[in-house]
Design an enzyme around this catalytic site. Structure first.
Site: not given
Ligand code: EPU
Length: 446
Positions: A23-24, A97, A121, A311, A333
C-alpha cells in the site's frame, strides 16, 4: 465508522493467503505517474480503499486510470492533466494523506497545487511542516487559506539542499517527487530509506530520473527536463505479511504468506524468531507458525528502516500478550500509537503504558507527556469483547486479539481494514477463521 464483524475466537489460523503490492508504495508510484509525459503501467496492485482513493484523485486531475482489479494491473495515462476543483479534492481526499504528495508533480505540470485537510490514521499529530518547508525550499509559494493550502511556483522549481529533522518517509517522497524535474541538483540528508522508497526511486529511474542513494542517508537527485512513463511491478506489502505472521503466532496457527519476501522483512523475522515464532523462507513466500511451547518476552523498539517498523508493532503486541514474562515496547516513530491497547486490556491483557522512554534509543517523545512506551505482561488468556476499530493497524490488532480470544467478539468499524488489507474477509475464511460479516456497509469517503 461502519461494518460489524463477529469473530468466534480460539481456533488457530491455518492455511495459505497471498499478499500483493505494498500500500505504502503503490499509492506513491501512482502519484509518480503524474510526472511522466507518457502512460505508465503498475502491476501487483492490491484492491484496497487507499488505491481507490488515489485513483479517484488522479482522475479528478485529468489522469485516465484503468484498474484491472483481478489481474492487479493499473494503467495510468497523465497526458491530459488538469487542475481539479477545490471542493472535489476535499471530498475525495479526506480519508488519505496522499494529496500532499501531489504537490511537486502538479507544480511541475500545472504551476499550482491545492492541499485540503488531510486524513490518515489517528496515531499522532501527523503534521505536514516538513513537506511545506521542502516545497518552499524548492521555490514554491505556500499560501494558507480557509479551505486548505494553495501552493504555486511562479518562477519554477529549483534544486536545493535539505536536511530532514527526522527521516520521514513522506518528506523523503515529497523531495524525490519534486526534485526529479526541478532545475539543477538536490541533496537530501537524513532521508528515509525504506524499501518502499527504494522502489519509488526505481520507478523514477525508469521514468528517466537521475538519483543516487548513499549509505549515510543522503540522496542526490539531478533534475531532468522531462520524464516518460514506467512499467513496474510493486514490491510486496511487508506490513500486511507481518500482520498475518503475528496473527498466526497469537492464535497458535500456521500460515503460508505467498508473496512475502525476506530482504524487506529481515528485521521482522529476527524479532519473530526471538519471540519464539518459527518461519521458513521459500522462493514464493514465507511460512509463519507457532512451534508450540512458550513464547518469549522481548525488548522491542520501533524505528525507521532498517529498524523494526512502527506498523508491525501493533499486531505483534497482541502476540506478546501470549509471551511468558515482561515485554517492553518503545514506540519511537509516532507519539500516540498505543491507544489500541485499551481494548486489549478490556479483553484481559496486562499492558501498562508509560510516558518514559523505556528503551536504549534516544527518542523525540521523551519528557513530553506522550504515552509511547508499553510493558506487556504475559501470558494472559484473552476473552471476547465488543471492540471499536480505532485505526488501520490498531484495528487489525483487535481482529487478531478477537481471533485469539475465547468466545465471540463483535468488532465494529471493521470497514477501515479495507484501507490497507486486501480481501481480508476472504483471507480470514481461507485460514478457517470463524468470522461473520453482520453489516458490511462501507465507510463513506470523508
Ligand atoms: N512528521 C513530522 N512532520 C512532517 C512529516 C512527518 O513531524 O511534516 C513526523 C510524524 O509525525 C511522525 C514521523 O515524522 O512522527 C514519521 O512520519 P513519516 O513522514 O515517516 O510518515 P508518513 O509518510 O506520514 C508513512 C506511512 C505510514 C508509516 C510511516 C512510517 C504511507 C501512506 N504511510 O507515513 O503508514 O507508519 O510512513 O513508516 O506511506 C500505515 O500504513 O498504517 C501507516 C500509518
Amino acid at each position: 465508522m461502519s461494518g460489524l464483524l463477529t469473530v468466534e475466537g480460539g481456533t488457530p489460523l491455518t492455511g495459505e493467503i497471498t499478499v500483493r503490492g505494498a500500500k505504502n508504495f503503490v499509492s506513491k508510484a501512482m502519484v509518480a505517474s503524474l510526472l511522466g509525459e507518457g502512460p505508465s503501467e503498475l502491476a501487483n496492485v492490491p484492491v484496497i480503499r487507499d488505491v481507490d482513493v488515489v485513483a479517484d484523485l488522479l482522475r479528478l486531475h485529468g489522469v485516465t486510470v484503468d484498474h484491472d482489479r483481478d489481474g492487479g494491473v493499473l494503467h495510468l495515462d497523465p497526458t491530459d492533466v488538469e487542475s481539479a476543483h477545490v471542493a472535489d479534492i476535499d471530498a475525495y481526499a479526506g480519508s488519505s494523506r496522499i494529496p500532499i504528495l501531489f504537490c511537486g508533480p502538479l507544480l511541475h505540470r500545472l504551476g499550482e497545487a491545492f492541499i485540503p485537510d488531510l486524513g490518515g490514521c489517528r496515531i499522532g499529530d501527523r503534521p505536514i511542516d516538513y513537506h511545506l518547508d521542502i516545497l518552499r525550499s524548492f521555490g514554491a509559494v505556500v499560501d494558507k487559506r480557509a479551505q486548505g493550502i494553495h501552493i504555486s511556483a511562479p518562477r519554477g522549481l529549483v534544486g536545493t539542499k535539505i536536511e530532514l529533522p527526522y527521516p520521514s518517509v513522506g518528506a523523503t517522497e515529497q523531495t524525490l517527487l519534486t526534485a526529479v524535474r526541478s532545475r539543477g541538483l538536490t541533496e537530501l540528508r537524513n532521508a528515509a530509506i525504506e524499501p518502499e522508497i527504494e522502489d519509488l526511486i526505481a520507478v523514477l529511474q525508469k521514468m528517466g530520473a537521475i538519483i543516487s542513494v548513499d549509505t549515510d542517508r543522503t540522496i542526490r537527485i539531478e533534475g531532468v527536463e522531462r520524464l516518460g512513463g514506467y512499467r513496474h511491478t510493486a514490491l510486496a506489502d511487508r506490513i500486511e505479511a507481518g500482520s498475518w505472521a503475528s496473527a498466526a503466532l497469537a492464535t497458535h496457527g500456521d500460515v503460508f504468506v505467498r508473496g512475502a519476501t525476506q530482504p524487506e522483512m529481515m528485521t521482522f523475522l529476527n524479532t519473530f524468531r526471538k519471540v519464539g515464532g518459527a518461519f521458513d523462507v521459500r522462493d514464493d513466500g514465507i511460512r509463519f507458525w507457532h512451534p508450540g511451547g512458550d513464547l518469549h518476552s522481548i525488548v522491542l523498539e520501533t524505528d525507521v528502516h532498517p529498524g523494526f517498523m512502527t506498523d508491525w508493532q501493533q499486531p505483534l503486541v497482541v502476540a506478546l500478550t501470549q509471551a511468558k514474562g515482561l515485554s517492553i515496547v518503545h514506540e519511537t516513530v509516532y507519539e500516540n500509537r498505543f491507544g489500541f491497547t485499551d481494548a486489549l486490556r478490556g479483553m484481559g491483557a496486562t499492558i501498562q503504558i508509560y510516558r518514559e522512554c523505556l528503551g536504549g534509543l534516544p527518542c523525540r517523545f521523551g519528557q513530553r507527556n506522550f504515552y509511547h512506551s508499553a510493558v506487556v505482561s504475559g501470558p494472559t488468556p484473552l476473552r471476547a469483547a465488543d471492540i471499536e476499530v480505532p485505526d488501520l493497524r490498531g484495528g487489525f490488532s483487535h481482529l487478531i486479539a478477537a481471533l485469539a480470544a475465547q468466545g465471540t467478539s463483535r468488532v465494529r468499524g471493521i470497514s477501515i481494514i479495507n484501507r490497507g488489507y486486501e480481501n481480508f474477509m476472504g483471507k480470514l475464511e481461507a485460514l478457517d477463521a470463524k468470522v461473520t460479516m453482520v453489516d458490511s456497509a462501507v465507510a463513506p469517503a470523508v
